[in-house]
Design a protein around this motif. Structure first.
Motif, mmCIF file in Angstrom:
data_model
loop_
_atom_site.group_PDB
_atom_site.id
_atom_site.type_symbol
_atom_site.label_atom_id
_atom_site.label_comp_id
_atom_site.label_asym_id
_atom_site.label_seq_id
_atom_site.Cartn_x
_atom_site.Cartn_y
_atom_site.Cartn_z
ATOM 1 N N THR A 280 0.830 -1.204 0.000
ATOM 2 C CA THR A 280 0.000 0.000 0.000
ATOM 3 C C THR A 280 0.864 1.253 0.000
ATOM 4 O O THR A 280 0.588 2.221 -0.729
ATOM 5 N N PHE A 281 1.925 1.258 0.801
ATOM 6 C CA PHE A 281 2.818 2.414 0.834
ATOM 7 C C PHE A 281 3.447 2.646 -0.537
ATOM 8 O O PHE A 281 3.517 3.796 -1.010
ATOM 9 N N MET A 282 3.896 1.582 -1.184
ATOM 10 C CA MET A 282 4.518 1.740 -2.493
ATOM 11 C C MET A 282 3.512 2.225 -3.533
ATOM 12 O O MET A 282 3.856 3.007 -4.421
ATOM 13 N N ALA A 283 2.276 1.783 -3.425
ATOM 14 C CA ALA A 283 1.247 2.262 -4.356
ATOM 15 C C ALA A 283 0.999 3.757 -4.179
ATOM 16 O O ALA A 283 0.729 4.483 -5.146
ATOM 17 N N GLU A 284 1.131 4.246 -2.956
ATOM 18 C CA GLU A 284 0.855 5.650 -2.669
ATOM 19 C C GLU A 284 2.053 6.564 -2.940
ATOM 20 O O GLU A 284 1.872 7.781 -3.071
ATOM 21 N N HIS A 285 3.257 5.998 -3.029
ATOM 22 C CA HIS A 285 4.455 6.837 -3.084
ATOM 23 C C HIS A 285 5.434 6.422 -4.182
ATOM 24 O O HIS A 285 6.639 6.614 -4.027
ATOM 25 N N SER A 286 4.948 5.901 -5.292
ATOM 26 C CA SER A 286 5.844 5.453 -6.357
ATOM 27 C C SER A 286 5.470 5.994 -7.723
ATOM 28 O O SER A 286 6.026 5.566 -8.733
ATOM 29 N N GLY A 287 4.552 6.927 -7.787
ATOM 30 C CA GLY A 287 4.143 7.481 -9.070
ATOM 31 C C GLY A 287 5.187 8.403 -9.661
ATOM 32 O O GLY A 287 6.122 8.846 -8.981
ATOM 33 N N PRO A 288 5.058 8.739 -10.943
ATOM 34 C CA PRO A 288 6.065 9.587 -11.612
ATOM 35 C C PRO A 288 6.152 10.991 -11.041
ATOM 36 O O PRO A 288 7.175 11.667 -11.214
ATOM 37 N N PRO A 388 -0.813 -3.142 -5.160
ATOM 38 C CA PRO A 388 -0.509 -3.877 -3.930
ATOM 39 C C PRO A 388 -0.910 -5.347 -4.061
ATOM 40 O O PRO A 388 -1.718 -5.723 -4.919
ATOM 41 N N PHE A 389 -0.365 -6.172 -3.193
ATOM 42 C CA PHE A 389 -0.649 -7.601 -3.241
ATOM 43 C C PHE A 389 -2.090 -7.885 -2.839
ATOM 44 O O PHE A 389 -2.639 -7.247 -1.936
ATOM 45 N N SER A 390 -2.674 -8.858 -3.506
ATOM 46 C CA SER A 390 -4.017 -9.288 -3.153
ATOM 47 C C SER A 390 -3.964 -10.149 -1.896
ATOM 48 O O SER A 390 -2.922 -10.734 -1.564
#
Length: 541
Positions: A280-288, A388-390
């Motif tokens: 979840t953290f990576m989904a929120e903080h990995s955009g361009p 994120p992982f299911s």
């Protein structure tokens, strides 16, 4: 099965080629397409030489071969001459750079291995247009690159943490590392590649530049080396990088925390919370457009329970550690199991510090994070994740990481989840040969062992584990779904081989870029002098 070939008339070739295509230095004349000015300089290692067995085997002890001879290539003229000599004698050439060799693509019984490990130059140079570059010879290792560029020029490349890896194979597969979220992939800084190719049965040198005429064969050849993988197009002599290569941060924070498996097993929900929070953290903080956490690189090591600890290792390039602390807190939010100081190696990595985080000079931190480990047997798989992982995937991780296999030591088996994205994701999929440009995590499934008697146990375990994680997409991380294929620099023959009717690897490694790679292959190596079990196959006329 393809037959052998000769320089005067290609008849095909059998077996697998190099994973790291590299070679020695070249003169200005040959960079422009002329004949080499220098005389060949190198030495041949024959059967019976005390070096022969060692040089016939790479880092991964699963692979060894018995070539007719091994050539320690000394310079560009030697690379060209030895390749032509192999073609004249009908010997299949393969090329070794660093020699990590996840698969046996350099194995070459009765052929010739061109070993470029002595060609390790890293220096300020110029491209074929006379403009300044930083030049890396194909036999250099990541450590050669880091030490020279940093000490002499105060710059670096966003390449891998494992510093014994050969830059020759690492770069042409795309290359990423701990600075990639801030500075992009290694190939995003590449401007020219000097390659020995074989057209018309004779070896010659081409300097392929990113500013060559659009649509020209030379521009295609350059582009193919921005993620097309080693062993496909020729022998890379040198890589040239832009003069505005990244400056490393003066200091970084290293964090290393662990959660004991014993406690995670007692609190069954904590493992799910940990893995879910990380994704979840990576989904929120990995955009361009991400700004704050571009400087964070994190590795979550989901080890087999017999290792003892699940480990989170992070590098933060800011001077204020507060964002790093916030990240670690977010990962373990909601867990009853609290993190402790890491106390044992996990996947070759161990930080012997008594505290959870420590600030170090960047260069010292780069030495500390080297995870090369011992020479041993290994098997690897990979996946790009866009989401994120299911819950099903997390449950599958836990199920397999708590399984035991009688007679097999799985303590060095793990799923390594690397942070991804940010600056990497600012490029279009077709801009380089690396098409995965919107992922947030990159996974590497790894298992290591030393006893050949355990081969079947480890290979079967990892194959079934991987297939189970991606069972909803046919047993592989299918493209353009929650996942986005696999990394060509972590080759896995379970994804198919070139002699199969419809292998999965072209789609999973290259996506829509494969067609252009095939056209490039047809022009520069249509006779498939350079080939291996997962080669790019030339487009049919």
């Amino acid at each position: 099965m393809r037959s052998e070939f000769s320089r005067r008339g290609f008849l095909g070739g059998a077996g697998a080629a190099a994973a790291g295509i590299t070679a020695g230095s070249m003169s200005a004349a040959s960079a422009a397409g002329g004949a080499p000015r220098e005389l060949p300089k190198g030495r041949s290692i024959l059967p019976g030489d005390p070096r022969y067995q060692t040089l016939g085997q790479g880092f991964n002890q699963r692979w060894s071969s018995s070539p007719s001879y091994i050539r320690l290539v000394g310079n560009e003229a030697d690379a060209v001459a030895e390749l032509n000599r192999a073609l004249d004698r009908g010997l299949r050439p393969t090329v070794r750079g660093g020699g990590h060799c996840y698969e046996g693509f350099v194995d070459n019984d009765r052929g010739v291995i061109l070993d470029l490990s002595t060609m390790r130059g890293v220096a300020a140079s110029t491209d074929k247009f006379g403009r300044p570059t930083y030049c890396v010879e194909g036999g250099a290792t990541n450590w050669d690159v880091y030490t020279t560029l940093f000490r002499e020029h105060a710059v670096t490349l966003p390449a891998g943490s494992c510093y014994s890896v050969g830059a020759g194979g690492h770069i042409c597969g795309g290359g990423f590392g701990l600075l990639s979220r801030r500075h992009g992939l290694t190939v995003d800084h590449l401007v020219q590649v000097d390659v020995v190719t074989v057209r018309g049965g004779t070896a010659a040198v081409t300097a392929a530049h990113r500013e060559d005429a659009k649509g020209s064969p030379e521009q295609d050849l350059f582009w193919a080396h921005t993620g097309g993988g080693g062993g496909n197009f020729g022998v890379v002599l040198r890589y040239h990088f832009a003069p505005d290569a990244p400056q490393p941060p003066p200091r970084v924070w290293l964090s290393s925390v662990a959660w004991p498996w014993e406690e995670l097993l007692e609190r069954s929900a904590d493992f799910e919370t940990l893995v879910r929070n990380f994704g979840t953290f990576m989904a929120e903080h990995s955009g361009p457009q991400e700004s704050l956490y571009q400087g964070l690189f994190a590795i979550l090591k989901l080890t087999h329970h017999s290792n003892g600890n699940v480990v989170l290792v992070s590098q933060w390039d800011g001077d204020d550690p507060a964002p790093l602390d916030s990240f670690v807190a977010a990962v373990e939010q909601g867990m009853a199991t609290r993190s402790v100081v890491q106390t044992r190696a996990a996947g070759g990595l161990f930080l012997p510090y008594p505290e959870k985080r420590r600030q170090l000079p960047w260069f010292q931190a780069t030495m500390t994070l080297n995870p090369s480990g011992d020479n041993r047997r290994g098997k690897y798989k990979s996946a790009y994740h866009r989401e994120p992982f299911s819950p099903a995937q997390i449950a599958t991780f836990r199920d397999w990481l708590t399984r035991d296999v009688e007679g097999a030591d799985l303590s060095k088996t793990l799923v390594q989840i690397d942070s991804y994205g940010c600056r990497i994701n600012t490029r279009r999929p077709e801009e380089t040969a690396v098409p995965q440009r919107d992922s947030i995590m990159k996974l590497q499934y790894q298992t290591y062992w030393t006893d050949p008697a355990e081969d079947s146990d480890h290979l079967t375990y990892l194959r079934d584990f991987y297939r189970d994680v991606y069972r909803e997409t046919g047993g592989v991380p299918e493209i353009d779904t929650a996942t986005d294929g696999a990394y060509v620099n972590y080759p896995d023959v379970d994804l198919g081989t070139a002699n199969q009717r419809d292998p999965a690897y072209p789609r999973l490694y290259y996506k829509d870029n494969y067609a252009r790679l095939q056209r490039t292959k047809a022009y520069w190596d249509g006779e498939e002098v350079f080939h291996h079990a997962q080669s790019v196959r030339p487009a049919k006329a």
